[in-house]
Design an enzyme around this catalytic site. Structure first.
Site, PDB file in Angstrom:
ATOM      1  N   ASP A 155     -34.481 -13.360 -22.078  1.00 54.52           N
ATOM      2  CA  ASP A 155     -35.341 -13.813 -23.161  1.00 54.52           C
ATOM      3  C   ASP A 155     -36.530 -12.869 -23.287  1.00 54.52           C
ATOM      4  O   ASP A 155     -36.404 -11.680 -22.984  1.00 54.52           O
ATOM      5  CB  ASP A 155     -35.781 -15.265 -22.905  1.00 54.52           C
ATOM      6  CG  ASP A 155     -35.936 -16.062 -24.182  1.00 54.52           C
ATOM      7  OD1 ASP A 155     -36.774 -15.669 -25.010  1.00 54.52           O
ATOM      8  OD2 ASP A 155     -35.224 -17.071 -24.361  1.00 54.52           O
ATOM      9  N   HIS A 232     -41.411 -17.600 -26.213  1.00 56.77           N
ATOM     10  CA  HIS A 232     -40.045 -18.110 -26.310  1.00 56.77           C
ATOM     11  C   HIS A 232     -39.383 -18.196 -24.933  1.00 56.77           C
ATOM     12  O   HIS A 232     -38.762 -19.206 -24.583  1.00 56.77           O
ATOM     13  CB  HIS A 232     -39.242 -17.197 -27.235  1.00 56.77           C
ATOM     14  CG  HIS A 232     -37.916 -17.740 -27.668  1.00 56.77           C
ATOM     15  ND1 HIS A 232     -36.765 -17.587 -26.919  1.00 56.77           N
ATOM     16  CD2 HIS A 232     -37.557 -18.421 -28.781  1.00 56.77           C
ATOM     17  CE1 HIS A 232     -35.752 -18.154 -27.560  1.00 56.77           C
ATOM     18  NE2 HIS A 232     -36.203 -18.664 -28.694  1.00 56.77           N
ATOM     19  N   SER A 563     -31.960 -22.285 -29.746  1.00 58.10           N
ATOM     20  CA  SER A 563     -32.586 -21.649 -28.582  1.00 58.10           C
ATOM     21  C   SER A 563     -33.106 -22.679 -27.603  1.00 58.10           C
ATOM     22  O   SER A 563     -33.158 -22.439 -26.396  1.00 58.10           O
ATOM     23  CB  SER A 563     -33.753 -20.759 -29.020  1.00 58.10           C
ATOM     24  OG  SER A 563     -33.306 -19.555 -29.582  1.00 58.10           O
TER      25      SER A 563
END
Length: 783
Positions: A155, A232, A563
């Protein structure tokens, strides 16, 4: 005669009601000293008279009007409404005085009236929604919360100081771990611990595409290290395996304990994504290192549109990971609700779509004409904030500048939006960016109106100003009101956080759908998991919106997308691996798929919008951790079987070599496997014409109890005859394997159009009810 009696009955009832109200008013003086409380009013379903009430909201408001009609106050009864429900219960929530609650209890059609209970809120509520708790028979206790398992997350990196990555209570780093804690900008080896056991970063592919990536004009700081500049990766890592964090919140909202799905598992991060995306070269390098480091599960919330497997770096790298025993979990993508939009389609990857939860953040709009429009928001000023609920003038278009309807930066006439509530259409720029543009122009509040493609989607944001998001239909209604009024006004009514009063799970509108564009013989996505409004860890360097202009700071924020669904399943996979360390990745996936839920928490079928969800939207169903750790039977697959499957699909030797790095002859393989079918937990077949009959073979492995007998139950797809032979399977010992065959044939009289139909096949243990091994069936045909 019957129709003529209704008015008389109504007059008689109203007289009695007024008499009752007279006594209530005298017994309970209506003074401002009384405190308003939130009550939940449950109504009898299906009793709304559609000739009098065009919407459920108006019907619900009619009850509120009867209860508040004798009380003189500045605002109308509709201002008391917090939330209108029509799913799990029929009814509404409202702010009432005690005597008004008594009035409601006496009204016909009311089932119950009770005060809103204060619950201890869980910030990452999804683990509770998934049924994870400390029950002795549950997945957490049985697997020791995933202890010993290692989840590798590819990520944007990680914020190691987040309390979600505290090592307190964590066991020692497994001796088999071979990874490192790579130092870099603002990241030291000491940032790793027993929770965050490894960290690496990969920027070469990124740098050659953007050689000036450290240019000072770039608005968002990047760290040349595993440190997360975007949030994220921090969010997904903590969702999968974050440790328990008491008193966690998003700027005071959702106060409670934050936890990942596998809080006892270790985390290793591989930063492969930067401000301009994730490059294949970096991804492959990260996968290679993760395999060698010794991860058990790889979690990749990455991907895009479907592409051929031999051109897909994630598919290629993942095959190598699966060969070496690593379970690979990937996001299905956010290109729904379009069909054939699912990404990460490789049959060795577990592909995850997104679902909703029953947590809501109501932020209702009360228009100047008294009408109410439902919306949702996590604007942190919603608690006891009079400023956030002030009546404001509405404006749409902001002066008519280019892009003003989308609230693009610098698109407004400042004079036209100053101090007003600005309506912004969704699209082009980010949702939070719109709010920042409104704030910079002097606007006081924002209404974010969904585009038609977004329909009723309710992904909330921690906006920088009072705001709410409304559905497409509500947006049309709002704009009609603006266009028909000389001075349109509105105010927000924030309802805080609500649990358990909406139907869930449902398939998220944005979640990518099947069938697979490149491998239609495999049903994708494999399953769904929570992916809407997920609260998890966040870097301390960023505001909760992720905007550079947002100077607020929070250890947690809310995000939506597949996600967010992906790390939920990665956490469940870690729980399963912790319980069964010798299982192949296919067995881990089978355990999650065959135990998945196809009913929501009210016991009704999971829905996709207003309709029952198809297998192309939800795959096998909604992941169920407590059942996945003990599935009874599994469909196992050896890596060599994937190669044979690619041969059956007509892939060339070169294409297959690109994926597998193996030399072989498809003709030799197929001659030795004439009745080969990939032993996938779901079954997808195509009937090319009405005379076609298709047979598939499957093999089940007993991982439950010795001396077990299972009986098959079939729900045939509409228009298709399904026959299973044998109908009973008897397993004498653990790891015993039994095969069965399934025939599919069109019922010619019922097959009138080209199309698709779905059903299911389930093996039920004859004595142990918890062993229900369910496989979805998908049949497509052409006339």
């Amino acid at each position: 005669m019957f129709m003529q009696t209704i008015p008389n009955m109504a007059i008689q009832h109203n007289s009695i009601l007024l008499l009752f109200l007279f006594f209530v008013i005298h017994l309970y003086p209506t003074t401002k000293a009384q405190d308003l409380q939130t009550y939940i009013i449950q109504l009898h379903p299906n009793e709304m008279d559609t000739t009098f009430y065009k919407t459920k909201l108006k019907w619900h408001l009619s009850f509120l009007e009867k209860a508040t009609v004798l009380y003189e106050e500045e605002e109308s009864h509709s201002a008391r409404l917090l939330y209108s429900y029509d799913t799990a219960i029929e009814g509404f929530a409202a702010r009432l005085y005690e005597h008004e609650a008594m009035i409601l209890k006496a009204l016909p059609g009311v089932i119950s009236v009770h005060t809103d209970r204060r619950y201890e809120l869980h910030t990452t509520y999804s683990h509770k929604f998934l049924g994870l708790n400390f029950s002795p028979t549950g997945a957490w206790v049985q697997s020791k919360s995933g202890q010993g398992a290692i989840i590798g997350v590819l990520d944007t990196g990680i914020w190691p100081e987040s309390p979600s990555f505290n090592e307190s209570g964590m066991p020692p780093v497994p001796k088999r771990w071979r990874g490192i804690c790579q130092e870099g900008e603002s990241f030291m080896s000491s940032n790793c611990n027993r929770k965050l056991i490894g960290a690496r970063f990969y920027s070469k592919g990124h740098r050659v595409n953007y050689p000036d990536s450290r240019d000072p004009t770039i608005p968002l700081l990047e760290y040349v290290s595993a440190r997360d500049a975007h949030g994220h990766g921090t969010h997904t890592s903590s969702t999968a395996a974050g440790t328990a964090v008491p008193n966690a919140s998003v700027l005071g909202l959702g106060l409670g304990t934050a936890r990942g799905v596998a809080p006892g598992a270790h985390i290793a991060v591989y930063k492969v994504c930067w401000f301009n995306g994730c490059y294949s070269s970096d991804i492959l390098a990260g996968i290679d290192d993760a395999i060698n480091d010794g991860v058990d599960v790889l979690s990749l919330s990455l991907g895009g549109f479907p592409i051929p497997l031999f051109e897909d770096s994630i598919a290629i790298g993942s095959f190598r990971a699966v060969e070496r025993g690593v379970t690979v979990i990937c996001a299905a993508g956010n290109n729904g609700p379009a069909s054939m939009s699912v990404a990460n389609e490789a049959p060795w990857i577990t592909t995850v779509g997104a679902s909703t939860m029953d947590r809501r953040f109501p932020a209702i709009i009360r228009l100047g004409n008294g009408e109410m429009l439902y919306g949702e928001s996590m604007y942190p000023g919603n608690k006891f904030s009079r400023k956030a609920e002030k009546q404001l003038e509405l404006v749409y278009g902001g002066g008519g500048g280019q892009g003003a309807e989308y609230c693009l930066k610098d698109s407004f006439s400042r004079k036209s939006v100053q101090g007003k509530m600005v309506v912004c259409d969704r699209g082009i720029n980010g949702r939070s960016e719109k709010g920042e543009a409104v704030r910079e122009a002097g606007g006081a509040a924002m209404v974010l109106a969904n585009a038609e493609i977004n329909q009723f989607e309710d992904s909330v944001d921690v906006h920088v100003l009072p705001a709410t998001e409304i559905g497409y239909d509500e947006g049309v209604q709002l704009k009609n009101y603006i266009n028909s009024s000389t001075r349109p006004t509105a105010r927000f009514i924030y309802g805080g956080t609500k649990f358990g009063l909406s139907r869930a799970p449902t398939v998220a509108l944005f979640s990518a759908r099947g069938p697979s564009a490149t491998i239609p013989s495999v049903l994708k996505p494999d399953m769904i998991a929570p992916g809407v409004n997920i609260i998890a860890a966040w870097p301390a360097s960023l505001g909760p919106t992720g905007l550079q202009e947002d100077q607020r700071r929070s250890n947690f924020t809310v995000l939506s997308g597949t996600s967010m669904a992906c790390p939920h399943v990665s956490g469940v996979a870690a729980l399963v691996r912790s319980m069964h360390p010798g299982w192949r990745p296919a067995a881990v996936r089978s355990a999650m798929m065959t135990t998945a839920d196809v009913a929501d928490h009210s016991g009704k079928p999971i829905t996709d919008g207003k309709d029952k969800a198809s297998v192309f939207a939800m795959g096998a169903g909604h992941v169920s951790p407590n059942r996945a750790i003990d599935p009874g039977l599994v469909y196992d697959i050896r890596p060599d079987d994937y190669i044979t499957h690619l041969c059956t699909l007509g892939y060339s030797q070169r294409q297959i070599f690109t994926i597998t790095h193996r030399n072989f002859s498809c003709s030799d393989i197929l001659s030795r496997n004439k009745e080969f079918n990939l032993n996938y937990p779901s079954i997808a077949v195509n009937l090319k014409n009405l005379s076609t009959s298709v047979m598939v073979r499957r093999v089940l492995t007993n991982v439950g109890m010795p001396n077990s007998t299972y009986t098959v139950k079939v729900e045939s797809p509409e228009g298709v005859a399904v026959k299973v032979v044998p109908e009973k399977l008897k397993f004498l010992k653990l790891n015993d394997r039994k095969s069965f065959r399934v025939w599919f044939e069109m019922r010619k009289k019922e097959a009138t159009n080209d199309g698709v139909a779905d059903g299911c096949l389930m093996w039920q243990h004859n004595a142990i009810r918890r062993y229900r091994v369910r496989s979805p069936l998908a049949v497509t045909w052409t006339m």
